[in-house]
Design an enzyme around this catalytic site. Structure first.
Site, short mmCIF file in Angstrom:
data_model
loop_
_atom_site.label_atom_id
_atom_site.label_comp_id
_atom_site.label_asym_id
_atom_site.label_seq_id
_atom_site.Cartn_x
_atom_site.Cartn_y
_atom_site.Cartn_z
N HIS A 140 -5.00 -0.25 1.37
CA HIS A 140 -5.39 -1.57 1.88
C HIS A 140 -6.61 -1.51 2.79
O HIS A 140 -7.26 -2.54 3.02
CB HIS A 140 -4.21 -2.23 2.61
CG HIS A 140 -3.99 -1.74 4.00
ND1 HIS A 140 -3.35 -0.54 4.28
CD2 HIS A 140 -4.34 -2.26 5.22
CE1 HIS A 140 -3.30 -0.36 5.58
NE2 HIS A 140 -3.89 -1.39 6.18
N ASP B 203 0.87 -1.18 0.00
CA ASP B 203 0.00 0.00 0.00
C ASP B 203 0.91 1.23 0.00
O ASP B 203 1.30 1.74 1.04
CB ASP B 203 -0.90 -0.02 1.24
CG ASP B 203 -1.83 1.19 1.32
OD1 ASP B 203 -1.70 2.10 0.48
OD2 ASP B 203 -2.67 1.21 2.24
N GLU C 98 -10.52 -1.55 15.15
CA GLU C 98 -9.52 -2.41 15.78
C GLU C 98 -9.16 -1.97 17.21
O GLU C 98 -8.37 -2.64 17.88
CB GLU C 98 -8.26 -2.47 14.92
CG GLU C 98 -8.50 -3.15 13.58
CD GLU C 98 -7.22 -3.38 12.82
OE1 GLU C 98 -6.23 -3.81 13.44
OE2 GLU C 98 -7.19 -3.15 11.61
N GLU D 285 0.93 3.23 13.23
CA GLU D 285 -0.12 3.10 12.21
C GLU D 285 -1.22 2.25 12.83
O GLU D 285 -1.27 1.04 12.65
CB GLU D 285 0.46 2.46 10.93
CG GLU D 285 -0.45 2.59 9.73
CD GLU D 285 -1.42 1.44 9.62
OE1 GLU D 285 -2.47 1.49 10.31
OE2 GLU D 285 -1.15 0.51 8.85
#
Length: 437
Positions: A292, A46, A148, A139
């Site tokens: 991505h 990506d 997440e 990230e």
């Protein structure tokens, strides 16, 4: 009831251990999902993502020179390598999965093992030898930005270890939404049923809506599909945000139709600002190109007709529950009522497409409906099988019988002691494993 007494001893211990180890293995399972090369290959390829971080670090090189940098959730260590290349004095590369062993080899092969120290642990367990850090790089962004739940450990690490005046990359993130038109999609997944080899299968449409449109899904959306302006639904300042402020995100939804046509769903994406002296924007929207994360699309049950200049209005909410799952709500009040609600969302519930959804549901059914491999499976003298369902059923049966027997209070007390014993042994097992790792 000697036979039941023996069984109950076993069941109490196994049940307690299963509750502890089952929870632990769930956490390990999530982390170990990052131990496979596929997800890292996707992220490294990506270029939108990786080059944004590289450009932000290198264009702010003077801030990295001589600095102590922490890379939270470092994966293969690409950002740590870039930080070391920019002149960092020390880089702590934190990775919770077993991939850390490979990351150490990558660091050594690139001659940076004197600068980069890979730490195979969770960010919350780190004790920095330096006593603090100058820069945090991470990230952490997930599907739908927050699915997440990785921002929370970054914020907690910030509060513990970031020095006054320290930098965070990214420093700001925004969640955006707009309405999306996809006539081809509608023809392929809905109108398709109107004529099936000359027969009317339109009765299937209600099933398609119920099965396939209930939850948001991931897709690489086309820029020409955006039929309205975008609305900023959340703006998070990573320097100031707290875990509490992330739990309940609510925003009005007020956009303008840029052309006439049908809206088939609501689209969502995020952007992130990586800045110090120089600012670099990481945009994951449909107009930015491949990434991505792709984008999120939440399809409506029926097309919504819009006219150019019209102002669709409503609201959006994203609420994180105590158990870590997320409830998402999207409600249009004008020009027509459209209500979408998805509960208990997480990275496993947001699919790339229908095929991925079906594969996941099949795997979920095999995993959840089959005997749980964490529980010992053995045949007792009376044919009982110690699966989770069997254990609970037998436990209830044994308790009923024991309540009718004499000494109920003493037996219940013994059961509690055995249950606690099972929990303690499970915790000891976890601690030993952590020390070995």
């Amino acid at each position: 009831p000697g036979r039941y007494g023996t069984r109950l001893v076993i069941l109490a211990i196994l049940l307690a251990r299963g509750l502890i180890l089952g929870h632990e293995s769930g956490n390990e399972g999530y982390l170990e999902g990052y131990a496979f090369t596929g997800i890292h290959e996707e992220m490294l390829k990506d270029t939108l993502r990786t080059e944004a971080y590289r450009d932000a670090i290198m264009q702010n090189k003077r801030h990295f020179e001589g600095a102590v940098v922490v890379d939270i959730g470092c994966g293969t260590g690409i950002l740590s390598l870039i930080a070391a290349e920019a002149g960092a004095r020390k880089v702590y590369c934190i990775e919770g999965s077993s991939l850390a062993a490979v990351t150490e080899k990558i660091v050594k092969k690139n001659g940076k093992d004197d600068t980069i120290q890979v730490m195979n642990m969770l960010a919350e367990d780190v004790e920095l030898p330096e006593g603090g850090c100058d820069i945090i790089v991470s990230e952490w962004m997930g599907y739908f930005l927050l699915y997440e739940n990785m921002l929370k450990p970054v914020l907690e690490f910030r509060d513990r270890w970031l020095k006054p005046g320290g930098l965070i990359f990214p420093s700001k993130v925004r969640l955006l939404g707009a309405l999306y038109s996809d006539e081809d999609f509608w023809k392929q997944r809905m109108d398709y049923w109107d004529n099936m080899y000359g027969y009317d299968f339109s009765a299937v449409k209600t099933m398609v809506i119920r099965e396939q449109f209930q939850w948001p899904e991931r897709q690489h959306l086309l820029p020409e599909g955006l039929i309205t302006t975008a609305q900023v639904l959340a703006s998070i300042d990573v320097y100031e945000a707290t875990p509490e402020t992330l739990k309940d995100i609510r925003s009005p939804f007020d956009v303008r139709a840029t052309r006439s046509g049908n809206a088939h769903g609501a689209a969502f994406w995020f952007d992130a600002t990586l800045e110090a002296t120089t600012s670099v924007m990481l945009d994951t929207g449909p107009k930015a190109g491949y990434n991505h994360w792709s984008q999120v699309i939440w399809y409506f049950e029926a097309p919504l007709e819009l006219y150019r200049g019209q102002r669709p209005q409503g609201y959006f909410s994203m609420v994180t529950q105590e158990k870590g799952t997320i409830d998402v709500e999207f409600y249009l009040t004008f020009p027509k009522r459209v209500y979408k609600m998805a509960t208990d969302q997480n990275p496993d519930t947001i699919y790339q497409d229908l095929h991925e959804r079906l594969v996941w549901e099949r795997n979920f059914a095999l995993r959840e409906l089959s005997p749980d491999s964490r529980w010992p499976k053995q045949n007792s003298s009376d044919g009982a099988s110690y699966t989770l369902e069997g254990l609970l059923e037998t436990l209830l049966e044994a308790i009923d019988r024991w309540i009718e027997a004499k000494g109920t209070r003493r037996r219940v007390s013994a059961l509690i002691v055995l249950f606690v014993f099972g929990m303690i042994t499970a915790r000891c097992q976890i601690s030993r494993k952590a020390k070995v790792d």
